[in-house]
Write an enzyme that holds these catalytic residues in place. Structure first.
Site, PDB file in Angstrom:
ATOM      1  N   ASN A   1      17.038  58.299  28.091  1.00 41.34           N
ATOM      2  CA  ASN A   1      16.226  58.340  29.295  1.00 41.34           C
ATOM      3  C   ASN A   1      14.792  58.694  28.911  1.00 41.34           C
ATOM      4  OD1 ASN A   1      14.913  59.515  31.697  1.00 41.34           O
ATOM      5  ND2 ASN A   1      16.909  59.201  32.669  1.00 41.34           N
TER       6      ASN A   1
ATOM      7  N   HIS B   1      15.946  54.456  32.422  1.00 41.75           N
ATOM      8  CA  HIS B   1      17.120  55.293  32.228  1.00 41.75           C
ATOM      9  C   HIS B   1      17.683  55.005  30.832  1.00 41.75           C
ATOM     10  CE1 HIS B   1      18.232  56.120  36.716  1.00 41.75           C
ATOM     11  NE2 HIS B   1      16.982  56.426  36.443  1.00 41.75           N
TER      12      HIS B   1
ATOM     13  N   GLU C   1      20.558  53.868  29.742  1.00 45.33           N
ATOM     14  CA  GLU C   1      21.235  52.579  29.578  1.00 45.33           C
ATOM     15  C   GLU C   1      20.222  51.433  29.533  1.00 45.33           C
ATOM     16  OE1 GLU C   1      23.893  55.399  31.911  1.00 45.33           O
ATOM     17  OE2 GLU C   1      21.793  54.815  31.958  1.00 45.33           O
TER      18      GLU C   1
ATOM     19  N   SER D   1      27.694  59.304  33.782  1.00 44.87           N
ATOM     20  CA  SER D   1      28.120  58.176  34.609  1.00 44.87           C
ATOM     21  C   SER D   1      26.904  57.349  35.024  1.00 44.87           C
ATOM     22  CB  SER D   1      28.848  58.728  35.845  1.00 44.87           C
ATOM     23  OG  SER D   1      29.293  57.681  36.677  1.00 44.87           O
TER      24      SER D   1
ATOM     25  N   CYS E   1      24.161  55.181  36.903  1.00 45.25           N
ATOM     26  CA  CYS E   1      23.711  55.087  38.293  1.00 45.25           C
ATOM     27  C   CYS E   1      23.870  53.650  38.805  1.00 45.25           C
ATOM     28  CB  CYS E   1      22.249  55.524  38.395  1.00 45.25           C
ATOM     29  SG  CYS E   1      21.103  54.330  37.657  1.00 45.25           S
TER      30      CYS E   1
ATOM     31  N   CYS F   1      21.809  51.087  36.595  1.00 43.83           N
ATOM     32  CA  CYS F   1      22.394  50.837  35.281  1.00 43.83           C
ATOM     33  C   CYS F   1      23.751  50.151  35.401  1.00 43.83           C
ATOM     34  CB  CYS F   1      22.480  52.140  34.499  1.00 43.83           C
ATOM     35  SG  CYS F   1      20.835  52.855  34.214  1.00 43.83           S
TER      36      CYS F   1
ATOM     37  N   ASP G   1      14.986  62.021  39.249  1.00 47.42           N
ATOM     38  CA  ASP G   1      15.639  61.015  38.425  1.00 47.42           C
ATOM     39  C   ASP G   1      16.736  60.284  39.194  1.00 47.42           C
ATOM     40  OD1 ASP G   1      15.719  59.887  35.631  1.00 47.42           O
ATOM     41  OD2 ASP G   1      17.810  60.477  35.860  1.00 47.42           O
TER      42      ASP G   1
END
Length: 163
Positions: free
Chosen positions: A57, A68, A70, A95, A97, A100, A160
């Site tokens: 991130n 982010h 990912e 996990s 979002c 992503c 975020d």
């Protein structure tokens, strides 16, 4: 390659190793003054070896609202053929979002390994309903990283996740 074939290639040791790389990325982000979330894309090349791409991130560091972990990981992987994504596993310390998860669906990444989903849970049920296999590790290192960060930086964390 079918999901079942990809799962057969992915050993428990490899899952631990790739998540360890994602945690290193999360720690790198934290050291840079950012949010401690890391991600690794592991590609099963020809069913014999793994190529990895990593990211973390960087919303704070680069003042980029979509960077982010990912997304940074996929950006660092560069332009890949669609079949490469379809023979890959995405590892994330947290996990994913909605944004992503959308990238996972867009590129048809069949398996996502989640370090933890206690501090934040993205649309996991939706991912599964779309055929994505989720492996939830409930990794204590990932949980501690996020809990400590959220406790010290609640305002930044809420920014975020869009709260």
């Amino acid at each position: 390659m079918a999901v079942e074939d990809l799962m057969r290639l992915l050993t428990e040791d490899q899952i631990e190793y790739f998540m360890g790389l994602a945690i290193q990325e999360a720690e790198k982000g934290l050291a840079e003054g950012g949010i401690p979330i890391g991600s690794v894309l592991a590609e099963a090349s020809d069913g014999r070896c793994w190529h990895t791409y990593a990211g973390h991130n960087q919303r704070v560091q680069k003042s980029d609202p979509i960077l982010h972990a990912e997304m940074d990981c996929l950006k660092n992987a560069g332009r890949l053929r669609s079949d490469v994504y379809q023979e890959s596993v995405l590892f994330s310390t947290l996990s994913p979002c909605d944004m992503c998860s959308g990238a996972v669906l867009l590129y048809k990444i069949p398996i996502v390994v989640i370090g933890e989903n206690e501090t934040f849970r993205g649309p996991e049920a939706y991912l599964m309903s779309m055929g994505v296999k989720l492996i939830r590790m409930n990794d204590s290192r990932c949980i501690k990283l996020m809990r400590d960060f959220i406790k010290k930086n609640p305002k930044l964390w809420n920014e975020d996740i869009g709260v």
